[in-house]
Design a protein around this motif. Structure first.
Motif, PDB file in Angstrom:
ATOM      1  N   VAL A  72     -23.915  -5.638 -36.214  1.00 44.99           N
ATOM      2  CA  VAL A  72     -24.687  -6.596 -35.090  1.00 44.99           C
ATOM      3  C   VAL A  72     -23.040  -7.806 -34.232  1.00 44.99           C
ATOM      4  O   VAL A  72     -23.535  -8.469 -34.513  1.00 44.99           O
ATOM      5  N   LYS A  73     -21.784  -6.521 -34.254  1.00 49.81           N
ATOM      6  CA  LYS A  73     -20.303  -7.788 -34.088  1.00 49.81           C
ATOM      7  C   LYS A  73     -20.775  -8.392 -32.537  1.00 49.81           C
ATOM      8  O   LYS A  73     -20.154  -9.528 -32.382  1.00 49.81           O
ATOM      9  N   ASP A  74     -21.922  -7.688 -32.076  1.00 48.37           N
ATOM     10  CA  ASP A  74     -22.142  -8.488 -29.955  1.00 48.37           C
ATOM     11  C   ASP A  74     -22.690  -9.523 -30.774  1.00 48.37           C
ATOM     12  O   ASP A  74     -22.112 -10.769 -29.740  1.00 48.37           O
ATOM     13  N   ILE A  75     -23.719  -9.966 -31.555  1.00 46.95           N
ATOM     14  CA  ILE A  75     -24.089 -10.783 -31.216  1.00 46.95           C
ATOM     15  C   ILE A  75     -23.202 -11.610 -31.993  1.00 46.95           C
ATOM     16  O   ILE A  75     -23.371 -12.811 -32.030  1.00 46.95           O
ATOM     17  N   ALA A  76     -22.763 -11.379 -33.609  1.00 45.72           N
ATOM     18  CA  ALA A  76     -22.365 -12.769 -34.526  1.00 45.72           C
ATOM     19  C   ALA A  76     -21.354 -12.927 -33.100  1.00 45.72           C
ATOM     20  O   ALA A  76     -20.614 -14.113 -33.554  1.00 45.72           O
ATOM     21  N   LEU A  77     -20.146 -12.474 -32.252  1.00 44.94           N
ATOM     22  CA  LEU A  77     -18.887 -13.252 -31.988  1.00 44.94           C
ATOM     23  C   LEU A  77     -20.270 -13.946 -30.491  1.00 44.94           C
ATOM     24  O   LEU A  77     -19.543 -14.909 -30.053  1.00 44.94           O
ATOM     25  N   SER A  78     -21.100 -13.393 -30.343  1.00 46.15           N
ATOM     26  CA  SER A  78     -22.234 -14.633 -28.921  1.00 46.15           C
ATOM     27  C   SER A  78     -21.913 -15.421 -29.854  1.00 46.15           C
ATOM     28  O   SER A  78     -21.792 -16.847 -29.047  1.00 46.15           O
ATOM     29  N   CYS A  79     -22.390 -15.002 -30.788  1.00 42.70           N
ATOM     30  CA  CYS A  79     -23.018 -16.964 -31.949  1.00 42.70           C
ATOM     31  C   CYS A  79     -21.322 -17.423 -31.549  1.00 42.70           C
ATOM     32  O   CYS A  79     -21.450 -19.095 -31.430  1.00 42.70           O
ATOM     33  N   SER A  80     -20.818 -17.003 -31.702  1.00 40.16           N
ATOM     34  CA  SER A  80     -19.336 -18.037 -32.062  1.00 40.16           C
ATOM     35  C   SER A  80     -19.095 -18.314 -30.391  1.00 40.16           C
ATOM     36  O   SER A  80     -18.180 -19.507 -30.160  1.00 40.16           O
ATOM     37  N   THR A  93     -20.529 -19.370 -27.596  1.00 37.66           N
ATOM     38  CA  THR A  93     -22.030 -20.067 -27.087  1.00 37.66           C
ATOM     39  C   THR A  93     -22.692 -21.175 -28.129  1.00 37.66           C
ATOM     40  O   THR A  93     -22.991 -20.638 -28.931  1.00 37.66           O
ATOM     41  N   SER A  94     -23.010 -22.630 -27.657  1.00 39.85           N
ATOM     42  CA  SER A  94     -23.083 -23.378 -28.439  1.00 39.85           C
ATOM     43  C   SER A  94     -24.809 -23.824 -28.479  1.00 39.85           C
ATOM     44  O   SER A  94     -25.559 -22.762 -27.506  1.00 39.85           O
ATOM     45  N   GLY A  95     -25.749 -24.001 -29.906  1.00 36.17           N
ATOM     46  CA  GLY A  95     -26.576 -23.986 -29.793  1.00 36.17           C
ATOM     47  C   GLY A  95     -26.921 -24.914 -29.268  1.00 36.17           C
ATOM     48  O   GLY A  95     -28.718 -25.729 -29.694  1.00 36.17           O
ATOM     49  N   ARG A  96     -26.882 -26.120 -28.591  1.00 35.08           N
ATOM     50  CA  ARG A  96     -27.173 -27.623 -28.722  1.00 35.08           C
ATOM     51  C   ARG A  96     -28.600 -27.337 -27.443  1.00 35.08           C
ATOM     52  O   ARG A  96     -29.172 -27.870 -27.249  1.00 35.08           O
ATOM     53  N   ASP A  97     -28.189 -25.641 -27.060  1.00 37.69           N
ATOM     54  CA  ASP A  97     -29.227 -25.828 -25.458  1.00 37.69           C
ATOM     55  C   ASP A  97     -29.640 -25.326 -25.344  1.00 37.69           C
ATOM     56  O   ASP A  97     -30.931 -24.762 -24.102  1.00 37.69           O
ATOM     57  N   ILE A  98     -29.264 -23.902 -26.391  1.00 34.72           N
ATOM     58  CA  ILE A  98     -30.662 -22.913 -26.132  1.00 34.72           C
ATOM     59  C   ILE A  98     -30.606 -22.197 -27.266  1.00 34.72           C
ATOM     60  O   ILE A  98     -30.106 -22.549 -28.490  1.00 34.72           O
ATOM     61  N   ASP A  99     -31.986 -21.367 -27.704  1.00 36.67           N
ATOM     62  CA  ASP A  99     -31.872 -20.790 -28.881  1.00 36.67           C
ATOM     63  C   ASP A  99     -30.816 -19.795 -29.315  1.00 36.67           C
ATOM     64  O   ASP A  99     -31.766 -18.642 -28.516  1.00 36.67           O
ATOM     65  N   LYS A 100     -30.071 -20.085 -29.918  1.00 34.42           N
ATOM     66  CA  LYS A 100     -29.698 -18.139 -30.252  1.00 34.42           C
ATOM     67  C   LYS A 100     -29.765 -17.340 -30.814  1.00 34.42           C
ATOM     68  O   LYS A 100     -30.247 -15.938 -30.535  1.00 34.42           O
ATOM     69  N   VAL A 101     -31.024 -17.762 -32.211  1.00 35.77           N
ATOM     70  CA  VAL A 101     -31.767 -16.913 -32.249  1.00 35.77           C
ATOM     71  C   VAL A 101     -32.940 -16.377 -31.493  1.00 35.77           C
ATOM     72  O   VAL A 101     -32.568 -14.900 -31.435  1.00 35.77           O
TER      73      VAL A 101
END
Length: 160
Positions: free
Chosen positions: A82-90, A92-100
């Motif tokens: 899940v490397k690509d997903i993990a790095l995307s979470c790093s 991108t801010s969750g302030r305005d979107i639901d990263k999950v």
């Protein structure tokens, strides 16, 4: 013993590379209506008896603003799969979107659903925040380890 000094001055980035591998982690926290996932490279065990961990976040980060004394979070070392997903979470801010939802992150409940863990992790800790120390433009969080979870492998994602 040879007294010649073979150590030379290097940059901070070079020292990170030479001291690697450093596990990369995802911190899962909760807002009122959603869960947030943030990449964390700066964390460590602080004590084994009692079990404590520390991690540091920018005070400007959404997650840093969410965490209060007594908050439950999980610190998860994700698998390479899940490397690509993990790095995307790093990045991108969750302030305005639901990263999950946006990144399709599978979560599993831990500790009476007070904390959620990344399903594709090789190790995860459920933590309870018990101190926050302001340092310049960052917050150092001290957390008690409530429980430890693992899949029996050592295949977690590395930061460097």
């Amino acid at each position: 013993m040879n007294s010649e000094n073979k150590l030379k001055a290097i940059t901070l980035n070079e020292s990170l590379i030479q001291s690697s591998p450093h596990p990369f982690a995802l911190l899962v926290s909760k807002d009122i209506d959603k869960k947030n996932v943030m990449g964390v490279s700066w964390y460590s065990f602080a004590s084994l008896k009692p079990g404590k961990m520390i991690f540091i976040l920018s005070e400007k980060s959404y997650t840093s603003k969410l965490l209060k004394m007594g908050s439950y979070v999980s610190l998860c070392v994700p698998k390479e799969s899940v490397k690509d997903i993990a790095l995307s979470c790093s990045h991108t801010s969750g302030r305005d979107i639901d990263k999950v939802a946006k990144f399709g992150i599978d979560l599993v409940a831990g500790e009476d659903e007070k904390a959620w863990m990344i399903k594709e992790s090789n190790v995860a800790w459920v933590l309870k925040i018990n101190d926050k120390i302001h340092i310049d433009d960052h917050n150092l969080f001290v957390a008690v380890i409530i429980s430890c979870h693992g899949d029996g492998t050592n295949e977690g994602l590395r930061a460097f």
